[in-house]
Design a protein around this motif. Structure first.
Motif, short mmCIF file in Angstrom:
data_model
loop_
_atom_site.label_atom_id
_atom_site.label_comp_id
_atom_site.label_asym_id
_atom_site.label_seq_id
_atom_site.Cartn_x
_atom_site.Cartn_y
_atom_site.Cartn_z
N PRO A 115 -44.79 -9.00 -15.07
CA PRO A 115 -44.40 -8.65 -13.59
C PRO A 115 -43.05 -9.12 -13.46
O PRO A 115 -42.25 -8.29 -12.76
CB PRO A 115 -45.11 -9.86 -12.73
CG PRO A 115 -46.16 -9.75 -13.79
CD PRO A 115 -46.01 -9.81 -15.14
N GLU A 116 -42.16 -9.98 -14.34
CA GLU A 116 -40.88 -10.23 -14.20
C GLU A 116 -40.06 -9.16 -15.13
O GLU A 116 -39.19 -8.74 -14.79
CB GLU A 116 -40.53 -11.64 -14.69
CG GLU A 116 -39.08 -12.08 -14.46
CD GLU A 116 -38.79 -13.42 -14.58
OE1 GLU A 116 -37.50 -13.91 -14.88
OE2 GLU A 116 -39.93 -14.26 -14.67
N GLY A 117 -40.42 -9.38 -16.47
CA GLY A 117 -39.39 -8.63 -17.40
C GLY A 117 -39.54 -7.08 -17.23
O GLY A 117 -38.73 -6.41 -17.27
N ALA A 129 -36.45 -5.43 -29.58
CA ALA A 129 -35.12 -6.21 -29.73
C ALA A 129 -35.21 -7.13 -28.40
O ALA A 129 -34.81 -8.09 -28.36
CB ALA A 129 -33.97 -5.32 -30.02
N ILE A 130 -35.51 -6.07 -27.46
CA ILE A 130 -35.54 -6.60 -25.96
C ILE A 130 -36.44 -7.84 -25.76
O ILE A 130 -36.33 -8.75 -25.28
CB ILE A 130 -35.52 -5.67 -25.00
CG1 ILE A 130 -34.21 -4.86 -24.88
CG2 ILE A 130 -35.85 -6.30 -23.65
CD1 ILE A 130 -34.37 -3.34 -23.97
N SER A 131 -37.50 -7.53 -26.11
CA SER A 131 -38.91 -8.27 -26.08
C SER A 131 -38.57 -9.82 -26.80
O SER A 131 -39.00 -10.87 -26.43
CB SER A 131 -40.01 -7.80 -26.74
OG SER A 131 -40.25 -6.54 -25.75
N ASP A 132 -37.65 -9.64 -27.97
CA ASP A 132 -37.41 -10.81 -28.72
C ASP A 132 -36.04 -11.35 -28.51
O ASP A 132 -35.84 -12.34 -29.23
CB ASP A 132 -37.48 -10.58 -30.10
CG ASP A 132 -38.95 -9.87 -30.64
OD1 ASP A 132 -40.05 -10.26 -30.26
OD2 ASP A 132 -38.92 -9.20 -31.93
N SER A 133 -35.42 -11.02 -27.57
CA SER A 133 -34.29 -11.64 -27.27
C SER A 133 -34.45 -13.26 -26.82
O SER A 133 -35.14 -13.65 -26.02
CB SER A 133 -33.58 -10.95 -25.70
OG SER A 133 -32.49 -11.57 -25.40
N PRO A 134 -33.69 -14.11 -27.64
CA PRO A 134 -33.84 -15.48 -27.38
C PRO A 134 -33.70 -15.86 -26.13
O PRO A 134 -34.28 -17.02 -25.59
CB PRO A 134 -32.79 -15.94 -28.38
CG PRO A 134 -31.72 -14.95 -28.71
CD PRO A 134 -32.71 -13.77 -28.69
N GLY A 175 -34.46 -14.26 -23.30
CA GLY A 175 -35.33 -13.32 -22.33
C GLY A 175 -34.33 -12.20 -21.97
O GLY A 175 -33.34 -11.76 -22.20
N ILE A 176 -35.04 -11.46 -20.79
CA ILE A 176 -34.49 -10.32 -20.14
C ILE A 176 -33.40 -10.84 -19.16
O ILE A 176 -33.91 -11.35 -18.05
CB ILE A 176 -35.57 -9.35 -19.70
CG1 ILE A 176 -36.36 -9.09 -21.12
CG2 ILE A 176 -34.86 -8.05 -19.19
CD1 ILE A 176 -37.39 -8.11 -20.64
#
Length: 255
Positions: free
Chosen positions: A142-144, A174-179, A181-182
């Motif tokens: 819901p957030e990302g 890469a976006i999902s694994d961003s340390p 977050g989004i």
């Protein structure tokens, strides 16, 4: 490539009613697509939609400004939602319409975008034979997912929706694994890469409430219309059960 898709619904604009036979498509489609949220999550999303709509109204009242974007996007009385024009890919008067319901964090949507969708664009959209209308349907995070959908719309306000759409789906892992977050900063970086000119205006739209309210309205309309997962594809009003380029092209060529 073959992807089976979740339940489908009618053509643009979305109306709040069920299609005949939708349950049969649903039972087949949920095997591989990203399924929609449960009742509790839908209730939470509904509460967020009401809050964001109220926040937009309060903000407009305080500033004395109307922050809507003209006729580009609206939720009409009676539950009708119309996607903004910048979420239409191709010529507006193209004879065929392909509708795609997506969540930017749905892995099946990324696979579809890089494969089947790119073939549809090359074969039918670029030639003027079809247009694609995108609909946000938030089911993963819901957030990302909402932040990414809002960012795509913010890019669309600067005529870069398709570029941002393609880029973030190709960079989904890469976006999902961003340390971190989004974050807005992360989205600004992708907007820059996608060619968005005014990054300050982009960041302001991403941080505001107007586009979030539009994303929530799109998701609510899709859910009420019977959409159950992503990606869901509809060709000229016909739900596509076998999500393959061959099936979609056959429907487009039959018109």
């Amino acid at each position: 490539m073959n992807l089976t898709a979740p339940e489908r619904t009618q053509s643009h604009p979305v109306r709040r009613r069920w299609f005949t036979g939708v349950a049969a498509v649903l039972s087949f489609a949920l095997l591989t697509g990203c399924a929609s949220m449960d009742a509790e999550e839908r209730e939470e999303r509904g509460e967020r939609e009401e809050e964001s709509s109220a926040d937009v109204a309060d903000s407009d009242a305080e500033s004395g400004e109307d922050n809507s974007f003209g006729d580009e996007s609206n939720t009409e009385a009676g539950g009708e939602y119309e996607a903004p024009q910048y979420m239409v890919r191709g010529e507006a008067d193209a004879p065929n319409t392909v509708e795609v319901y997506l969540d930017y964090l749905c892995p099946h949507c990324a696979t579809f975008s890089e494969g089947i969708e790119s073939e549809i664009v090359a074969e039918f959209v670029d030639s003027g034979d079809a247009k694609i209308i995108y609909h946000d349907f938030i089911i993963i995070d819901p957030e990302g997912s909402t932040m990414l959908a809002v960012a795509a719309r913010a890019a669309g306000l600067q005529d870069k929706y398709a570029e941002f759409h393609d880029l973030v789906l190709s960079e989904q892992s890469a976006i999902s694994d961003s340390p971190d977050g989004i974050t807005v900063d992360l989205l600004v970086d992708y907007a820059d890469e996608a060619g968005v000119a005014d990054l300050d205006a982009f960041a302001a739209e991403v941080s505001g409430m107007q586009l979030q309210a539009e994303v929530d309205a799109s998701s609510a309309a899709a859910s009420d219309a019977g959409i159950a997962g992503t990606p869901t594809v509809i060709v000229n009003g016909e739900p596509v059960a076998d999500l393959s380029f061959e099936s979609i092209s056959a429907l487009l060529e039959s018109e």
